[in-house]
Every structure is written in C-alpha cells, then in structure tokens.
Design a protein around this motif. Structure first.
Motif, mmCIF file in Angstrom:
data_model
loop_
_atom_site.group_PDB
_atom_site.id
_atom_site.type_symbol
_atom_site.label_atom_id
_atom_site.label_comp_id
_atom_site.label_asym_id
_atom_site.label_seq_id
_atom_site.Cartn_x
_atom_site.Cartn_y
_atom_site.Cartn_z
ATOM 1 N N SER A 137 0.839 -1.199 0.000
ATOM 2 C CA SER A 137 0.000 0.000 0.000
ATOM 3 C C SER A 137 0.870 1.243 0.000
ATOM 4 O O SER A 137 2.042 1.195 0.359
ATOM 5 N N ALA A 138 0.289 2.342 -0.444
ATOM 6 C CA ALA A 138 1.010 3.619 -0.479
ATOM 7 C C ALA A 138 0.227 4.638 0.332
ATOM 8 O O ALA A 138 -0.999 4.703 0.248
ATOM 9 N N LEU A 139 0.959 5.414 1.116
ATOM 10 C CA LEU A 139 0.310 6.399 1.987
ATOM 11 C C LEU A 139 1.019 7.737 1.884
ATOM 12 O O LEU A 139 2.228 7.785 1.674
ATOM 13 N N THR A 140 0.287 8.810 2.045
ATOM 14 C CA THR A 140 0.917 10.129 2.175
ATOM 15 C C THR A 140 0.478 10.729 3.503
ATOM 16 O O THR A 140 -0.504 11.446 3.574
ATOM 17 N N PRO A 141 1.227 10.395 4.578
ATOM 18 C CA PRO A 141 0.819 10.860 5.909
ATOM 19 C C PRO A 141 1.098 12.355 6.073
ATOM 20 O O PRO A 141 1.955 12.919 5.399
ATOM 21 N N GLY A 142 0.383 12.945 7.005
ATOM 22 C CA GLY A 142 0.647 14.350 7.338
ATOM 23 C C GLY A 142 0.377 15.270 6.178
ATOM 24 O O GLY A 142 -0.628 15.139 5.477
ATOM 25 N N ILE A 143 1.300 16.163 5.953
ATOM 26 C CA ILE A 143 1.159 17.126 4.858
ATOM 27 C C ILE A 143 1.127 16.376 3.544
ATOM 28 O O ILE A 143 1.999 15.555 3.270
ATOM 29 N N ASN A 144 0.126 16.640 2.743
ATOM 30 C CA ASN A 144 -0.003 15.859 1.528
ATOM 31 C C ASN A 144 0.975 16.328 0.456
ATOM 32 O O ASN A 144 0.856 17.416 -0.085
ATOM 33 N N ALA A 145 1.963 15.460 0.173
ATOM 34 C CA ALA A 145 2.965 15.809 -0.819
ATOM 35 C C ALA A 145 2.523 15.412 -2.225
ATOM 36 O O ALA A 145 3.195 15.734 -3.195
ATOM 37 N N LEU A 146 1.393 14.718 -2.320
ATOM 38 C CA LEU A 146 0.950 14.230 -3.628
ATOM 39 C C LEU A 146 0.343 15.372 -4.444
ATOM 40 O O LEU A 146 -0.613 16.016 -4.030
ATOM 41 N N ARG A 147 0.948 15.622 -5.622
ATOM 42 C CA ARG A 147 0.489 16.733 -6.451
ATOM 43 C C ARG A 147 -0.207 16.255 -7.727
ATOM 44 O O ARG A 147 -0.214 16.955 -8.725
ATOM 45 N N SER A 148 -0.712 15.036 -7.700
ATOM 46 C CA SER A 148 -1.463 14.546 -8.858
ATOM 47 C C SER A 148 -2.695 13.827 -8.325
ATOM 48 O O SER A 148 -2.732 13.441 -7.159
ATOM 49 N N PHE A 149 -3.718 13.657 -9.148
ATOM 50 C CA PHE A 149 -4.930 13.007 -8.644
ATOM 51 C C PHE A 149 -5.406 11.863 -9.536
ATOM 52 O O PHE A 149 -6.216 11.053 -9.127
ATOM 53 N N ASP A 150 -4.885 11.791 -10.757
ATOM 54 C CA ASP A 150 -5.311 10.730 -11.661
ATOM 55 C C ASP A 150 -4.093 10.157 -12.363
ATOM 56 O O ASP A 150 -3.401 10.908 -13.064
ATOM 57 N N PRO A 151 -3.764 8.882 -12.196
ATOM 58 C CA PRO A 151 -4.479 7.876 -11.406
ATOM 59 C C PRO A 151 -4.327 8.120 -9.899
ATOM 60 O O PRO A 151 -3.378 8.763 -9.481
ATOM 61 N N PRO A 152 -5.262 7.569 -9.114
ATOM 62 C CA PRO A 152 -5.166 7.721 -7.653
ATOM 63 C C PRO A 152 -3.991 6.910 -7.104
ATOM 64 O O PRO A 152 -3.553 5.954 -7.739
ATOM 65 N N LEU A 153 -3.490 7.300 -5.943
ATOM 66 C CA LEU A 153 -2.335 6.623 -5.359
ATOM 67 C C LEU A 153 -2.601 5.126 -5.141
ATOM 68 O O LEU A 153 -1.703 4.305 -5.246
ATOM 69 N N SER A 154 -3.875 4.800 -4.888
ATOM 70 C CA SER A 154 -4.208 3.386 -4.640
ATOM 71 C C SER A 154 -3.980 2.520 -5.879
ATOM 72 O O SER A 154 -3.942 1.293 -5.783
ATOM 73 N N ALA A 155 -3.772 3.154 -7.041
ATOM 74 C CA ALA A 155 -3.531 2.390 -8.274
ATOM 75 C C ALA A 155 -2.251 1.568 -8.195
ATOM 76 O O ALA A 155 -2.075 0.604 -8.943
ATOM 77 N N ILE A 156 -1.332 1.945 -7.296
ATOM 78 C CA ILE A 156 -0.087 1.163 -7.234
ATOM 79 C C ILE A 156 -0.145 0.011 -6.226
ATOM 80 O O ILE A 156 0.755 -0.804 -6.189
ATOM 81 N N ASP A 157 -1.204 -0.058 -5.447
ATOM 82 C CA ASP A 157 -1.321 -1.162 -4.496
ATOM 83 C C ASP A 157 -1.263 -2.497 -5.239
ATOM 84 O O ASP A 157 -1.977 -2.702 -6.221
ATOM 85 N N GLY A 158 -0.419 -3.386 -4.767
ATOM 86 C CA GLY A 158 -0.323 -4.721 -5.356
ATOM 87 C C GLY A 158 0.591 -4.811 -6.570
ATOM 88 O O GLY A 158 0.823 -5.897 -7.091
ATOM 89 N N ARG A 159 1.117 -3.701 -7.037
ATOM 90 C CA ARG A 159 2.002 -3.737 -8.215
ATOM 91 C C ARG A 159 3.469 -3.812 -7.808
ATOM 92 O O ARG A 159 3.847 -3.403 -6.719
ATOM 93 N N ARG A 160 4.298 -4.284 -8.735
ATOM 94 C CA ARG A 160 5.732 -4.430 -8.448
ATOM 95 C C ARG A 160 6.512 -3.185 -8.858
ATOM 96 O O ARG A 160 6.150 -2.499 -9.822
ATOM 97 N N LEU A 161 7.605 -2.923 -8.147
ATOM 98 C CA LEU A 161 8.515 -1.843 -8.531
ATOM 99 C C LEU A 161 9.405 -2.348 -9.662
ATOM 100 O O LEU A 161 9.907 -3.475 -9.614
ATOM 101 N N THR A 162 9.609 -1.526 -10.683
ATOM 102 C CA THR A 162 10.387 -1.973 -11.849
ATOM 103 C C THR A 162 11.736 -1.274 -11.948
ATOM 104 O O THR A 162 12.434 -1.407 -12.946
#
Ligand SMILES: [Zn+2]
Length: 281
Positions: free
Chosen positions: A25-50
């Motif tokens: 799973s991916a999380l952005t705790p505290g101050i939200n550093a995520l500056r994009s919204f599509d695809p959502p961060l949950s899109a990487i859950d379960g995927r492998r790092l390449t």
C-alpha cells in the motif's frame, strides 16, 4: 541538498534492493505531498517496482503497468529504504511505500519547509509533466558542448543551476565545478571562449564523476540522513584553496553561500558580499 550525484547514488542503491518488490500500500501521511490526482495513489497497491532512475535531480520510481512516481526532493527531502515501517507520528514522512516483504520506501523531509512533492503519472504523462519536459540536457555523464547551451548574458553560477539549461547541478556542486574550471562564478555565459566552455564541460564531468565514485565506494544502504558530500570548496571559505593554498572566499546570499578562490578564479578580485553591502547601505 541533494544534487545529481546524491540522487543518482540513492537511485542506484535503492533500485538494486527493491526491483521486483511488490507494493502492499502507499500512503501520504501528514502534509499531503501528492500533487497529482489521476491515477489515484491506490492504483499502485499490489504492483511491483520496476526500478528507480534519475532525471536531473528527480527520482522516477517505475511501477509495473506503465506507471511512475515522480519525486522531487527539493532542498531537504530524502528517499530512504527501511526494514521496518515508520511510526505514523514521524513528522518527516511524506510518502510511504509499504512493500509486502515488510520493508518500506520512504520519502522524508527535514527542516521547516514543506516543499518536496510526488506525482503518480502514466508513462506518457511523465514525459509531458512540466518539470520533466522543461529539463535541459543531463549534466552527467555526457553533457553536450556548453558554448551554445550557456550563450546567455547571465552569470555562470546561476546558469549552471538552472535546470532548464542543464539538469542536475545545484548550489554545492556548482562551486566545485567552477573552481575546477578556474572560472569566475560571475562570468557571463555569453562571454565564454570556446576553450573555457570546453574546460567547464570537462570540469562538470570530472566533479560529478568524482562525487559519484566517492559515493560508490563509501555508501551502502541504508542511505544516511546526511550524505557525506566530498566537497573541497563549497562552505570551506576561510580554508586554504586545495589547488593554490590561498584562502577561499565566500559571497553570502539570503539562503545560500557561494564559495570561490580569488587567485584561481577571479584574478585576485574579491567578489561583492551581498549581505554586507546591504547592511552598509
Ligand atoms: Zn586557488
């Protein structure tokens, strides 16, 4: 402040250790550093790092399915790999990639500014992303001839740090590079002779290469909070010049310092101290 060599060694070490690992799973705790919204961060859950690569001073964390996390550390960020998960009370955490083997890839940020950012992008969107699309050619390992690139009436110290002109150099390594090239930080890019431009290009390759070789020899995981940067000129004002032995000088700006050797770089001239001159007005 992480620049090309620091980002490159971090990418190499963490990439080798995490390629193929699966994100739980991916999380952005505290101050939200995520500056994009599509695809959502949950899109990487379960995927492998390449694999993790570097573009200028940014990281690109590859994720299976043609996705990429673009990470900009700004001045005080770090990308680090831990064997255990962060306490959610750790205020430095900006992005947590929890791997299903228990490890965690963490974007942390120190200091008071909250500037580091992350974008989750598709491969196509990555190339079109503004920071990436406007990056100049990479400063290392094989920068193009600098004459045409730096042909502007701006001081070299600013030109070389402009990521749209050439990518990867910041406030620390620019001092080392200009010292090695024996060029004044205030010399204008458009005033470079062909020989000086070639000398500068060689100095960039030499200094960034020296830094990387140093890190390759001395760094292993985990990446420390503070990298042992092998600087010989930057922030060494008052100490002897490593080439001629005369005293290194500095010009102080609001949030950084520019260091140089008057004998090697400015024909003995002392450059104006902006901080002092403002006080004396
Ligand atoms: Zn010197």
């Amino acid at each position: 402040m992480p620049e090309l060599p620091e980002v490159e060694i971090t990418a190499r070490l963490i990439s080798a250790a995490t390629e193929g690992a699966r994100v739980e799973s991916a999380l952005t705790p505290g101050i939200n550093a995520l500056r994009s919204f599509d695809p959502p961060l949950s899109a990487i859950d379960g995927r492998r790092l390449t694999g993790i690569t570097r573009r200028g001073k940014l990281f690109v964390v590859g994720i299976e399915g043609d996705l990429a996390l673009l990470i900009h550390l700004m001045s005080a960020g770090r990308l680090q790999l831990f064997d255990t998960r962060a306490s959610l009370r750790d205020r430095t955490s900006r992005l947590l990639l929890r791997l299903d083997d228990g490890r965690e890839l963490r974007l942390r940020e120190f200091g008071t500014k909250q500037a580091a950012w992350v974008k989750l992008l598709t491969a196509d969107a990555l190339e079109a992303e503004e920071t990436i699309a406007t990056l100049g050619p990479e400063a290392y390992p094989d920068p193009p001839p600098l004459g045409p690139l730096l042909d502007a009436p701006r001081p070299l110290h600013g030109l070389l740090r402009d990521q749209r002109v050439i990518a990867g150099i910041g406030r620390s390594w620019v001092d080392e590079i200009l010292h090695t090239a024996r060029l004044s930080p205030f010399k204008r890019g458009s005033e470079l002779s062909e020989e000086e431009a070639e000398r500068l290009r060689a100095a960039i390759v030499q200094e960034l290469g020296r830094a990387l070789a140093h890190y390759e020899e001395h760094l292993t995981l985990p990446i420390p909070d503070k990298l042992p940067m092998p600087l010989r000129v930057h922030r060494r004002n008052g100490e002897p010049c490593p080439r001629c032995g005369d005293q290194l000088e500095a010009v102080f700006y609001e949030d950084y310092v520019m260091c140089y050797c008057p004998t090697c770089q400015t024909e003995g001239k002392l450059l104006k101290d902006r901080r002092l001159s403002r006080l004396l007005k």
